[in-house]
Design an enzyme around this catalytic site. Structure first.
Site, PDB file in Angstrom:
ATOM      1  N   ASP A 169      -3.873  52.670 -59.240  1.00 14.20           N
ATOM      2  CA  ASP A 169      -3.287  52.809 -57.978  1.00 14.20           C
ATOM      3  C   ASP A 169      -3.140  54.342 -58.078  1.00 14.20           C
ATOM      4  O   ASP A 169      -2.829  55.281 -58.849  1.00 14.20           O
ATOM      5  CB  ASP A 169      -1.803  52.188 -57.749  1.00 14.20           C
ATOM      6  CG  ASP A 169      -1.397  52.341 -56.578  1.00 14.20           C
ATOM      7  OD1 ASP A 169      -1.144  51.035 -56.037  1.00 14.20           O
ATOM      8  OD2 ASP A 169      -1.134  53.385 -55.983  1.00 14.20           O
ATOM      9  N   VAL A 206      -2.473  47.634 -47.507  1.00 17.02           N
ATOM     10  CA  VAL A 206      -3.863  47.716 -47.369  1.00 17.02           C
ATOM     11  C   VAL A 206      -4.273  46.043 -47.365  1.00 17.02           C
ATOM     12  O   VAL A 206      -3.931  45.275 -48.183  1.00 17.02           O
ATOM     13  CB  VAL A 206      -4.468  48.259 -48.826  1.00 17.02           C
ATOM     14  CG1 VAL A 206      -6.045  48.442 -48.695  1.00 17.02           C
ATOM     15  CG2 VAL A 206      -3.902  49.862 -48.924  1.00 17.02           C
ATOM     16  N   HIS A 253      -4.946  42.239 -52.980  1.00 20.81           N
ATOM     17  CA  HIS A 253      -4.914  42.911 -54.363  1.00 20.81           C
ATOM     18  C   HIS A 253      -3.516  42.623 -55.218  1.00 20.81           C
ATOM     19  O   HIS A 253      -2.725  42.014 -54.449  1.00 20.81           O
ATOM     20  CB  HIS A 253      -4.905  44.566 -54.270  1.00 20.81           C
ATOM     21  CG  HIS A 253      -3.955  44.975 -53.237  1.00 20.81           C
ATOM     22  ND1 HIS A 253      -4.082  44.888 -51.901  1.00 20.81           N
ATOM     23  CD2 HIS A 253      -2.617  45.342 -53.167  1.00 20.81           C
ATOM     24  CE1 HIS A 253      -3.077  45.363 -51.221  1.00 20.81           C
ATOM     25  NE2 HIS A 253      -2.091  45.915 -52.015  1.00 20.81           N
TER      26      HIS A 253
HETATM   27  P1  AMP Z   1       0.330  47.203 -50.870  1.00 20.39           P
HETATM   28  O1  AMP Z   1      -0.693  46.668 -49.549  1.00 20.39           O
HETATM   29  O2  AMP Z   1       1.798  47.284 -50.301  1.00 20.39           O
HETATM   30  O3  AMP Z   1       0.402  46.082 -51.798  1.00 20.39           O
HETATM   31  O4  AMP Z   1       0.154  48.324 -51.383  1.00 20.39           O
HETATM   32  C1  AMP Z   1      -1.106  49.014 -51.165  1.00 20.39           C
HETATM   33  C2  AMP Z   1      -1.191  50.052 -52.805  1.00 20.39           C
HETATM   34  O5  AMP Z   1      -2.491  50.726 -52.649  1.00 20.39           O
HETATM   35  C3  AMP Z   1      -0.101  51.176 -52.664  1.00 20.39           C
HETATM   36  O6  AMP Z   1       0.382  51.153 -54.038  1.00 20.39           O
HETATM   37  C4  AMP Z   1      -1.102  52.412 -52.604  1.00 20.39           C
HETATM   38  O7  AMP Z   1      -0.374  53.422 -53.431  1.00 20.39           O
HETATM   39  C5  AMP Z   1      -2.407  51.971 -53.230  1.00 20.39           C
HETATM   40  N1  AMP Z   1      -3.470  52.881 -52.535  1.00 20.39           N
HETATM   41  C6  AMP Z   1      -3.780  53.187 -51.432  1.00 20.39           C
HETATM   42  N2  AMP Z   1      -4.843  53.712 -51.184  1.00 20.39           N
HETATM   43  C7  AMP Z   1      -5.443  53.790 -52.582  1.00 20.39           C
HETATM   44  C8  AMP Z   1      -6.612  54.292 -52.963  1.00 20.39           C
HETATM   45  N3  AMP Z   1      -7.530  55.031 -52.268  1.00 20.39           N
HETATM   46  N4  AMP Z   1      -6.890  54.163 -54.255  1.00 20.39           N
HETATM   47  C9  AMP Z   1      -6.014  53.475 -55.195  1.00 20.39           C
HETATM   48  N5  AMP Z   1      -4.729  52.874 -54.694  1.00 20.39           N
HETATM   49  C10 AMP Z   1      -4.573  52.946 -53.463  1.00 20.39           C
END
Ligand code: AMP
Length: 144
Positions: free
Chosen positions: A37, A102, A106
């Site tokens: 992350d 996102v 995940h």
């Molecule tokens: P969530 O959808 O709330 O489970 O969280 C999405 C996660 O994706 C967050 O912890 C962000 O920090 C992470 N995130 C967003 N963009 C990226 C990226 N380009 N690479 C890695 N992690 C990411």
């Protein structure tokens, strides 16, 4: 009740899967990849995602979810060793109301140390050199 939207192939993780955006990958196989992350809530915070285009737990095929869980367990064991963690927090959010940001499924694997709180979500972007070193440590633990 809100209807569940369709999968958006332009989401950030779909772009990482297609190689359009970089990631600090720690594990991959034919069905799953795991990468760090970029805004870790604790050092070693890893995301495990299916290659299949699933928005979240509501639409993923059960066998794909099972494989994501299998890999999350492998990563959890490796992360505990690599970061000398006392415990591991697993999180998985579904739809905006469920905390998802996102929209490609995940699983968060977060190494934890006793008495150390997690940073709030999206609080700070980690330096690339720190992520590279953490990814290297995790890859070594996964290989050993
Ligand atoms: P969530 O959808 O709330 O489970 O969280 C999405 C996660 O994706 C967050 O912890 C962000 O920090 C992470 N995130 C967003 N963009 C990226 C990226 N380009 N690479 C890695 N992690 C990411």
């Amino acid at each position: 009740m809100t209807a569940t939207p369709a999968y958006d192939p332009q989401n950030i993780f779909a772009r990482i899967l297609r190689g359009e955006l970089p990631a600090h990958t720690v594990y991959e196989d034919d069905k799953v990849i795991a990468f760090l992350d970029i805004m870790p809530r604790c050092p070693g915070h890893t995301l495990v995602i299916p290659r299949a285009p699933a928005r979240n737990i509501l639409d993923i095929a059960p066998e794909d979810l099972a494989h994501v869980a299998t890999v999350a367990k492998k990563v959890a064991i490796a992360a505990k060793a690599a970061f000398a963690a006392d415990g591991i927090t697993i999180q998985q959010f579904n739809e905006e109301a469920g905390g998802q940001v996102v929209f490609h499924l995940h699983v968060h694997v977060i190494p934890r140390h006793s008495g150390e709180p997690m940073k709030p979500p999206a609080s700070a972007m980690e330096k690339p050199e720190v992520l590279a070193e953490h990814a290297q440590r995790l890859r070594a633990a996964l290989a050993g």
